[in-house]
Design an enzyme around this catalytic site. Sequence first.
Site, PDB file in Angstrom:
ATOM      1  N   ASP A   1      -5.101  -4.315  -7.100  1.00  0.00           N
ATOM      2  CA  ASP A   1      -4.588  -5.686  -7.186  1.00  0.00           C
ATOM      3  C   ASP A   1      -5.567  -6.790  -6.767  1.00  0.00           C
ATOM      4  OD1 ASP A   1      -4.346  -4.752  -4.613  1.00  0.00           O
ATOM      5  OD2 ASP A   1      -2.263  -5.365  -4.331  1.00  0.00           O
TER       6      ASP A   1
ATOM      7  N   ASP B   1       0.823  -1.213   0.000  1.00  0.00           N
ATOM      8  CA  ASP B   1       0.000   0.000   0.000  1.00  0.00           C
ATOM      9  C   ASP B   1       0.856   1.263   0.000  1.00  0.00           C
ATOM     10  OD1 ASP B   1      -2.001  -1.817   0.239  1.00  0.00           O
ATOM     11  OD2 ASP B   1      -2.708  -1.171   2.208  1.00  0.00           O
TER      12      ASP B   1
ATOM     13  N   HIS C   1      -7.280   0.106  -4.346  1.00  0.00           N
ATOM     14  CA  HIS C   1      -6.202  -0.836  -4.660  1.00  0.00           C
ATOM     15  C   HIS C   1      -6.615  -1.729  -5.837  1.00  0.00           C
ATOM     16  CE1 HIS C   1      -4.939  -0.210  -0.227  1.00  0.00           C
ATOM     17  NE2 HIS C   1      -4.719   0.858  -0.991  1.00  0.00           N
TER      18      HIS C   1
ATOM     19  N   ASP D   1      -2.046   5.669  -3.160  1.00  0.00           N
ATOM     20  CA  ASP D   1      -1.532   4.456  -2.536  1.00  0.00           C
ATOM     21  C   ASP D   1      -0.776   3.686  -3.616  1.00  0.00           C
ATOM     22  OD1 ASP D   1      -2.879   5.120  -0.198  1.00  0.00           O
ATOM     23  OD2 ASP D   1      -3.798   3.145   0.040  1.00  0.00           O
TER      24      ASP D   1
ATOM     25  N   CYS E   1      -0.687  -7.734  -1.485  1.00  0.00           N
ATOM     26  CA  CYS E   1      -0.759  -6.600  -0.549  1.00  0.00           C
ATOM     27  C   CYS E   1       0.240  -6.737   0.609  1.00  0.00           C
ATOM     28  CB  CYS E   1      -2.139  -6.508   0.084  1.00  0.00           C
ATOM     29  SG  CYS E   1      -3.483  -6.250  -1.050  1.00  0.00           S
TER      30      CYS E   1
HETATM   31  N1  ABU Z   1      -6.317  -3.859  -0.199  1.00  0.00           N
HETATM   32  C1  ABU Z   1      -6.848  -4.666  -1.207  1.00  0.00           C
HETATM   33  C2  ABU Z   1      -8.341  -4.791  -1.071  1.00  0.00           C
HETATM   34  C3  ABU Z   1      -8.973  -4.803  -2.345  1.00  0.00           C
HETATM   35  C4  ABU Z   1     -10.367  -5.360  -2.409  1.00  0.00           C
HETATM   36  O1  ABU Z   1     -10.966  -5.849  -1.477  1.00  0.00           O
HETATM   37  O2  ABU Z   1     -10.897  -5.325  -3.467  1.00  0.00           O
END
Ligand code: ABU
Length: 385
Positions: free
Chosen positions: A268, A133, A266, A217, A370
Amino acid sequence: KSTFAPGVKKVPDFAETKVVPGGNQKSPVSSHNEWDPLEEIIVGRVEGATIPSLTHEVKANTNHKNWSFFEKYGGQLFPSQHLHKASGEIEEFCRILSNEGVIVRRPEIVDFSREYSTPDFTSTGLYAAMPRDILLVIGEEIFECPMAWRSRFFEYRAYRKLLKEYFRAGAKWTSPPKPQMSDELYDQSYPMTCVEDRHRLAAEGKFVTTEFEPCFDAADFMRAGRDIFVQRSQVTNMMGIEWMRRHLGPEYNIHVLSFSDPNPMHIDATFNIIGPGLVITNPERPCHQLSMFRNAGWTIAEAPLPTIPDDLPLWMSSKWLSMNVLMLDQKRVVVEKNETPIIKLFERLGLTPIKVPMKYAFSLGGGFHCWTCDVRRRGTLESYM
Ligand code: ABU
Protein backbone atom coordinates in the site's frame (compact mmCIF):
# COMPACT_ATOMS: atom_id res chain seq x y z
CA LYS A 1 -30.86 -3.46 34.80
CA SER A 2 -29.06 -2.23 31.68
CA THR A 3 -25.44 -1.17 32.16
CA PHE A 4 -25.52 0.63 28.82
CA ALA A 5 -25.96 4.38 28.45
CA PRO A 6 -29.29 5.43 26.90
CA GLY A 7 -29.14 5.09 23.15
CA VAL A 8 -26.18 2.65 23.21
CA LYS A 9 -27.22 -0.67 21.72
CA LYS A 10 -26.05 -3.79 23.56
CA VAL A 11 -24.12 -6.23 21.42
CA PRO A 12 -25.79 -9.64 22.01
CA ASP A 13 -23.75 -12.38 23.70
CA PHE A 14 -23.17 -15.49 21.63
CA ALA A 15 -25.62 -17.42 23.82
CA GLU A 16 -28.29 -14.83 23.02
CA THR A 17 -27.51 -14.70 19.31
CA LYS A 18 -29.92 -16.64 17.15
CA VAL A 19 -27.60 -18.59 14.87
CA VAL A 20 -29.58 -19.77 11.89
CA PRO A 21 -28.01 -22.66 9.92
CA GLY A 22 -26.49 -21.10 6.81
CA GLY A 23 -26.67 -17.72 8.55
CA ASN A 24 -29.10 -14.95 7.74
CA GLN A 25 -27.72 -12.20 9.94
CA LYS A 26 -26.44 -8.99 8.40
CA SER A 27 -22.72 -9.10 9.09
CA PRO A 28 -21.10 -6.12 10.87
CA VAL A 29 -18.06 -6.90 8.70
CA SER A 30 -18.51 -6.13 5.01
CA SER A 31 -16.02 -4.51 2.66
CA HIS A 32 -15.22 -5.38 -0.94
CA ASN A 33 -12.76 -2.71 -1.97
CA GLU A 34 -10.75 0.32 -0.82
CA TRP A 35 -13.23 3.08 -1.72
CA ASP A 36 -16.90 2.26 -1.07
CA PRO A 37 -18.54 4.59 1.50
CA LEU A 38 -16.88 3.87 4.84
CA GLU A 39 -19.09 3.10 7.84
CA GLU A 40 -16.81 1.52 10.44
CA ILE A 41 -13.06 1.36 10.88
CA ILE A 42 -10.45 0.11 13.34
CA VAL A 43 -7.71 2.65 14.08
CA GLY A 44 -4.49 1.39 15.68
CA ARG A 45 -2.98 2.78 18.86
CA VAL A 46 0.51 3.76 20.01
CA GLU A 47 0.20 2.53 23.60
CA GLY A 48 2.61 -0.31 24.27
CA ALA A 49 4.52 0.12 20.99
CA THR A 50 7.79 -1.75 21.55
CA ILE A 51 11.03 -1.59 19.57
CA PRO A 52 11.67 -4.94 17.86
CA SER A 53 14.96 -6.74 18.40
CA LEU A 54 17.32 -6.94 15.45
CA THR A 55 16.30 -10.43 14.31
CA HIS A 56 17.08 -11.82 10.88
CA GLU A 57 13.69 -10.82 9.43
CA VAL A 58 13.76 -7.33 10.99
CA LYS A 59 17.24 -6.76 9.59
CA ALA A 60 16.07 -7.80 6.12
CA ASN A 61 13.07 -5.47 6.26
CA THR A 62 14.61 -2.30 7.67
CA ASN A 63 17.11 0.36 6.69
CA HIS A 64 20.62 -0.40 7.97
CA LYS A 65 20.74 3.12 9.46
CA ASN A 66 18.24 1.93 12.09
CA TRP A 67 19.94 -1.35 13.00
CA SER A 68 21.95 0.09 15.92
CA PHE A 69 18.67 1.52 17.32
CA PHE A 70 17.01 -1.94 17.24
CA GLU A 71 20.17 -3.59 18.60
CA LYS A 72 20.45 -1.18 21.51
CA TYR A 73 16.81 -0.67 22.47
CA GLY A 74 15.03 -3.84 21.22
CA GLY A 75 12.39 -4.92 23.77
CA GLN A 76 11.94 -1.39 25.18
CA LEU A 77 9.11 1.05 24.39
CA PHE A 78 9.65 3.47 21.49
CA PRO A 79 10.82 6.92 22.74
CA SER A 80 8.03 8.31 24.92
CA GLN A 81 8.12 11.89 23.61
CA HIS A 82 7.77 10.62 20.07
CA LEU A 83 4.93 8.27 21.05
CA HIS A 84 3.19 11.15 22.82
CA LYS A 85 3.23 13.28 19.66
CA ALA A 86 2.13 10.33 17.50
CA SER A 87 -0.70 9.60 19.94
CA GLY A 88 -1.94 13.21 19.66
CA GLU A 89 -2.06 12.84 15.88
CA ILE A 90 -3.91 9.52 16.02
CA GLU A 91 -6.51 10.88 18.47
CA GLU A 92 -7.04 13.84 16.10
CA PHE A 93 -7.36 11.41 13.16
CA CYS A 94 -10.04 9.49 15.10
CA ARG A 95 -11.94 12.73 15.84
CA ILE A 96 -11.84 13.71 12.16
CA LEU A 97 -13.11 10.27 11.09
CA SER A 98 -15.98 10.50 13.59
CA ASN A 99 -16.85 13.99 12.33
CA GLU A 100 -16.96 12.54 8.82
CA GLY A 101 -19.60 10.06 10.04
CA VAL A 102 -17.38 6.98 10.46
CA ILE A 103 -17.67 4.68 13.52
CA VAL A 104 -14.16 4.36 15.00
CA ARG A 105 -13.12 1.25 16.94
CA ARG A 106 -9.81 0.70 18.73
CA PRO A 107 -7.74 -2.37 19.70
CA GLU A 108 -7.08 -3.21 23.35
CA ILE A 109 -4.03 -1.82 25.17
CA VAL A 110 -1.46 -4.62 25.40
CA ASP A 111 2.00 -4.70 27.01
CA PHE A 112 4.08 -5.68 23.99
CA SER A 113 7.36 -5.43 25.92
CA ARG A 114 6.59 -8.71 27.73
CA GLU A 115 8.89 -11.51 26.59
CA TYR A 116 7.33 -14.77 25.37
CA SER A 117 8.67 -18.12 24.24
CA THR A 118 7.31 -20.76 21.91
CA PRO A 119 9.06 -24.11 21.29
CA ASP A 120 10.81 -22.39 18.36
CA PHE A 121 11.85 -18.92 19.51
CA THR A 122 11.79 -16.21 22.18
CA SER A 123 10.74 -12.65 21.45
CA THR A 124 9.07 -9.50 22.69
CA GLY A 125 6.07 -8.05 20.84
CA LEU A 126 5.73 -5.02 18.54
CA TYR A 127 2.49 -3.01 18.64
CA ALA A 128 -1.21 -2.66 17.78
CA ALA A 129 -0.52 0.42 15.68
CA MET A 130 -1.14 -1.06 12.24
CA PRO A 131 -4.37 -3.08 12.01
CA ARG A 132 -3.90 -3.16 8.21
CA ASP A 133 -0.87 -5.43 8.65
CA ILE A 134 -2.77 -8.14 10.50
CA LEU A 135 -6.48 -7.81 9.65
CA LEU A 136 -7.87 -8.37 6.18
CA VAL A 137 -11.54 -7.97 5.32
CA ILE A 138 -12.78 -9.69 2.18
CA GLY A 139 -16.55 -9.42 1.87
CA GLU A 140 -18.08 -10.51 5.17
CA GLU A 141 -15.00 -12.39 6.30
CA ILE A 142 -12.29 -10.99 8.56
CA PHE A 143 -8.88 -12.69 8.54
CA GLU A 144 -6.35 -12.61 11.34
CA CYS A 145 -3.32 -12.96 9.08
CA PRO A 146 -0.36 -15.27 9.76
CA MET A 147 2.38 -12.64 9.80
CA ALA A 148 6.07 -13.44 9.46
CA TRP A 149 7.84 -11.41 12.14
CA ARG A 150 8.42 -13.21 15.42
CA SER A 151 7.65 -9.99 17.29
CA ARG A 152 4.14 -10.10 15.75
CA PHE A 153 3.27 -13.67 16.74
CA PHE A 154 0.79 -12.60 19.44
CA GLU A 155 -0.33 -9.30 17.91
CA TYR A 156 -3.85 -10.72 17.36
CA ARG A 157 -4.49 -10.54 21.12
CA ALA A 158 -5.06 -6.77 20.89
CA TYR A 159 -7.94 -7.36 18.43
CA ARG A 160 -9.63 -10.43 19.93
CA LYS A 161 -12.27 -8.47 21.85
CA LEU A 162 -13.35 -6.74 18.64
CA LEU A 163 -13.18 -9.92 16.57
CA LYS A 164 -15.35 -11.82 19.05
CA GLU A 165 -17.85 -8.98 19.00
CA TYR A 166 -18.00 -9.04 15.19
CA PHE A 167 -18.29 -12.83 15.20
CA ARG A 168 -21.14 -12.79 17.72
CA ALA A 169 -22.94 -10.27 15.53
CA GLY A 170 -22.67 -12.44 12.41
CA ALA A 171 -19.22 -11.96 10.81
CA LYS A 172 -17.17 -14.81 9.40
CA TRP A 173 -13.87 -14.94 11.38
CA THR A 174 -10.89 -16.83 9.99
CA SER A 175 -7.42 -17.46 11.34
CA PRO A 176 -5.25 -19.21 8.72
CA PRO A 177 -2.59 -21.71 9.93
CA LYS A 178 -0.26 -19.91 12.31
CA PRO A 179 3.40 -20.09 11.22
CA GLN A 180 5.79 -21.83 13.58
CA MET A 181 8.44 -19.20 12.75
CA SER A 182 11.27 -21.59 13.36
CA ASP A 183 14.62 -20.77 11.72
CA GLU A 184 13.52 -22.61 8.54
CA LEU A 185 11.08 -19.79 7.72
CA TYR A 186 13.98 -17.37 7.19
CA ASP A 187 16.71 -17.65 4.56
CA GLN A 188 19.79 -17.38 6.77
CA SER A 189 21.96 -16.49 3.78
CA TYR A 190 19.72 -13.65 2.59
CA PRO A 191 21.95 -10.66 1.67
CA MET A 192 21.34 -7.89 4.17
CA THR A 193 23.14 -4.87 2.76
CA CYS A 194 23.85 -5.42 -0.91
CA VAL A 195 20.95 -3.85 -2.84
CA GLU A 196 22.14 -5.37 -6.14
CA ASP A 197 21.94 -8.88 -4.64
CA ARG A 198 18.45 -8.14 -3.34
CA HIS A 199 17.31 -6.89 -6.74
CA ARG A 200 18.68 -10.07 -8.35
CA LEU A 201 16.95 -12.31 -5.79
CA ALA A 202 13.68 -10.32 -6.02
CA ALA A 203 13.72 -10.88 -9.79
CA GLU A 204 14.00 -14.61 -9.03
CA GLY A 205 11.09 -14.31 -6.55
CA LYS A 206 13.35 -14.89 -3.53
CA PHE A 207 13.06 -12.93 -0.31
CA VAL A 208 14.05 -13.38 3.33
CA THR A 209 11.06 -15.64 4.04
CA THR A 210 11.30 -19.14 2.58
CA GLU A 211 8.45 -21.46 1.54
CA PHE A 212 8.74 -23.51 4.75
CA GLU A 213 5.10 -22.77 5.65
CA PRO A 214 2.43 -20.23 4.63
CA CYS A 215 2.82 -16.67 5.89
CA PHE A 216 1.32 -13.35 4.83
CA ASP A 217 0.66 -9.84 6.04
CA ALA A 218 -2.77 -8.41 5.23
CA ALA A 219 -1.10 -5.24 3.94
CA ASP A 220 0.37 -7.12 0.99
CA PHE A 221 -3.19 -7.49 -0.38
CA MET A 222 -5.16 -4.78 -2.19
CA ARG A 223 -8.86 -5.32 -2.83
CA ALA A 224 -10.83 -4.33 -5.93
CA GLY A 225 -14.00 -6.40 -5.69
CA ARG A 226 -13.61 -9.78 -7.36
CA ASP A 227 -9.97 -8.96 -8.19
CA ILE A 228 -7.50 -9.10 -5.36
CA PHE A 229 -3.91 -8.00 -5.93
CA VAL A 230 -1.04 -9.30 -3.84
CA GLN A 231 2.74 -9.17 -3.87
CA ARG A 232 5.26 -11.83 -2.88
CA SER A 233 7.26 -9.84 -0.32
CA GLN A 234 9.67 -10.16 2.56
CA VAL A 235 6.69 -11.18 4.75
CA THR A 236 4.24 -12.81 2.30
CA ASN A 237 5.29 -16.03 0.60
CA MET A 238 3.81 -18.00 -2.31
CA MET A 239 2.45 -20.64 0.04
CA GLY A 240 0.54 -17.93 1.88
CA ILE A 241 -0.84 -16.55 -1.39
CA GLU A 242 -1.83 -20.07 -2.48
CA TRP A 243 -3.54 -20.64 0.88
CA MET A 244 -5.63 -17.54 0.27
CA ARG A 245 -6.40 -18.48 -3.35
CA ARG A 246 -7.73 -21.92 -2.32
CA HIS A 247 -9.61 -20.49 0.64
CA LEU A 248 -11.42 -17.81 -1.39
CA GLY A 249 -12.21 -20.13 -4.29
CA PRO A 250 -13.43 -19.27 -7.80
CA GLU A 251 -15.47 -16.22 -6.79
CA TYR A 252 -12.23 -14.20 -6.61
CA ASN A 253 -9.25 -13.71 -8.93
CA ILE A 254 -5.97 -13.44 -7.04
CA HIS A 255 -3.38 -11.59 -9.15
CA VAL A 256 0.25 -11.73 -8.05
CA LEU A 257 1.91 -8.42 -8.88
CA SER A 258 5.63 -7.72 -8.82
CA PHE A 259 7.57 -4.49 -8.68
CA SER A 260 11.17 -3.33 -9.15
CA ASP A 261 11.61 -3.22 -5.40
CA PRO A 262 14.54 -4.88 -3.62
CA ASN A 263 12.71 -4.79 -0.30
CA PRO A 264 8.94 -5.26 -0.72
CA MET A 265 6.91 -5.27 2.48
CA HIS A 266 3.27 -4.14 2.16
CA ILE A 267 1.80 -3.14 -1.17
CA ASP A 268 0.00 0.00 0.00
CA ALA A 269 2.96 2.40 -0.36
CA THR A 270 3.76 0.90 -3.76
CA PHE A 271 0.46 0.36 -5.56
CA ASN A 272 -2.54 1.94 -3.86
CA ILE A 273 -5.89 1.37 -5.59
CA ILE A 274 -8.05 4.28 -4.46
CA GLY A 275 -11.08 4.06 -6.74
CA PRO A 276 -12.85 1.92 -9.33
CA GLY A 277 -10.17 1.84 -12.02
CA LEU A 278 -7.88 4.35 -10.27
CA VAL A 279 -4.46 3.45 -8.89
CA ILE A 280 -1.64 5.54 -7.40
CA THR A 281 1.74 4.08 -8.33
CA ASN A 282 5.19 4.55 -6.83
CA PRO A 283 7.66 5.85 -9.48
CA GLU A 284 10.59 4.24 -7.64
CA ARG A 285 8.90 0.81 -7.70
CA PRO A 286 7.48 0.27 -11.20
CA CYS A 287 4.88 -2.46 -11.53
CA HIS A 288 5.79 -5.24 -13.99
CA GLN A 289 2.14 -5.92 -14.83
CA LEU A 290 0.98 -2.34 -15.47
CA SER A 291 -0.23 -3.14 -19.00
CA MET A 292 -2.97 -5.33 -17.46
CA PHE A 293 -4.43 -2.19 -15.84
CA ARG A 294 -3.88 0.01 -18.91
CA ASN A 295 -5.68 -2.58 -21.06
CA ALA A 296 -8.58 -2.56 -18.60
CA GLY A 297 -8.86 1.23 -19.05
CA TRP A 298 -7.69 2.17 -15.55
CA THR A 299 -6.30 5.61 -14.67
CA ILE A 300 -2.73 5.21 -13.47
CA ALA A 301 -1.50 8.20 -11.48
CA GLU A 302 2.14 8.37 -10.46
CA ALA A 303 2.72 9.64 -6.92
CA PRO A 304 4.89 12.76 -6.66
CA LEU A 305 7.97 12.72 -4.41
CA PRO A 306 7.14 12.72 -0.69
CA THR A 307 7.99 15.81 1.39
CA ILE A 308 8.76 14.07 4.70
CA PRO A 309 11.84 15.82 6.17
CA ASP A 310 15.12 13.88 6.40
CA ASP A 311 15.41 14.41 10.15
CA LEU A 312 12.17 12.54 10.92
CA PRO A 313 13.01 9.02 12.11
CA LEU A 314 11.30 6.43 9.92
CA TRP A 315 12.15 3.32 11.89
CA MET A 316 10.26 0.84 9.76
CA SER A 317 9.32 2.35 6.42
CA SER A 318 10.30 4.51 3.49
CA LYS A 319 9.07 8.07 2.87
CA TRP A 320 6.45 6.72 0.46
CA LEU A 321 3.91 6.71 3.27
CA SER A 322 2.80 9.94 1.56
CA MET A 323 0.80 7.76 -0.87
CA ASN A 324 -0.50 5.47 1.89
CA VAL A 325 -3.86 7.26 1.95
CA LEU A 326 -7.31 6.18 3.10
CA MET A 327 -10.49 6.64 1.08
CA LEU A 328 -13.70 7.51 2.95
CA ASP A 329 -15.63 7.07 -0.29
CA GLN A 330 -14.90 7.61 -3.99
CA LYS A 331 -14.27 11.34 -3.42
CA ARG A 332 -12.87 11.93 0.06
CA VAL A 333 -9.22 11.02 0.58
CA VAL A 334 -7.43 11.29 3.95
CA VAL A 335 -3.91 12.59 3.32
CA GLU A 336 -1.05 14.00 5.43
CA LYS A 337 -1.56 17.74 5.77
CA ASN A 338 1.98 18.71 4.70
CA GLU A 339 2.12 16.49 1.59
CA THR A 340 1.24 19.33 -0.79
CA PRO A 341 2.38 17.64 -4.04
CA ILE A 342 0.11 14.60 -3.60
CA ILE A 343 -2.71 16.81 -2.28
CA LYS A 344 -2.51 18.73 -5.58
CA LEU A 345 -2.54 15.44 -7.52
CA PHE A 346 -5.73 14.39 -5.73
CA GLU A 347 -7.34 17.75 -6.51
CA ARG A 348 -6.43 17.34 -10.19
CA LEU A 349 -8.09 13.90 -10.06
CA GLY A 350 -11.28 15.54 -8.78
CA LEU A 351 -10.94 14.20 -5.22
CA THR A 352 -11.53 16.08 -1.97
CA PRO A 353 -8.46 15.85 0.30
CA ILE A 354 -9.08 15.72 4.04
CA LYS A 355 -5.80 16.98 5.47
CA VAL A 356 -4.74 15.33 8.74
CA PRO A 357 -1.42 15.62 10.66
CA MET A 358 0.40 12.27 10.70
CA LYS A 359 4.12 13.13 10.75
CA TYR A 360 5.12 11.48 14.05
CA ALA A 361 2.76 8.56 13.52
CA PHE A 362 4.60 7.85 10.24
CA SER A 363 7.69 6.99 12.30
CA LEU A 364 6.08 3.74 13.48
CA GLY A 365 5.95 2.45 9.91
CA GLY A 366 2.61 3.36 8.39
CA GLY A 367 0.33 6.02 6.95
CA PHE A 368 -3.48 6.29 7.08
CA HIS A 369 -4.07 3.03 5.20
CA CYS A 370 -1.68 1.08 7.45
CA TRP A 371 -3.01 2.64 10.67
CA THR A 372 -6.53 1.40 9.88
CA CYS A 373 -8.63 -1.57 8.84
CA ASP A 374 -11.96 -0.75 7.23
CA VAL A 375 -14.50 -3.10 8.75
CA ARG A 376 -17.58 -2.03 6.87
CA ARG A 377 -18.11 -0.14 3.62
CA ARG A 378 -21.51 0.22 1.94
CA GLY A 379 -21.31 -1.59 -1.37
CA THR A 380 -21.56 -4.83 -3.27
CA LEU A 381 -19.14 -7.31 -4.82
CA GLU A 382 -18.30 -6.08 -8.33
CA SER A 383 -15.73 -6.66 -11.04
CA TYR A 384 -13.51 -3.74 -12.11
CA MET A 385 -11.12 -5.44 -14.53
N1 ABU B 1 4.15 -0.61 6.13
C1 ABU B 1 4.16 0.15 4.95
C2 ABU B 1 5.57 0.54 4.58
C3 ABU B 1 5.76 0.50 3.17
C4 ABU B 1 6.92 1.27 2.61
O1 ABU B 1 7.67 1.97 3.26
O2 ABU B 1 7.09 1.19 1.44
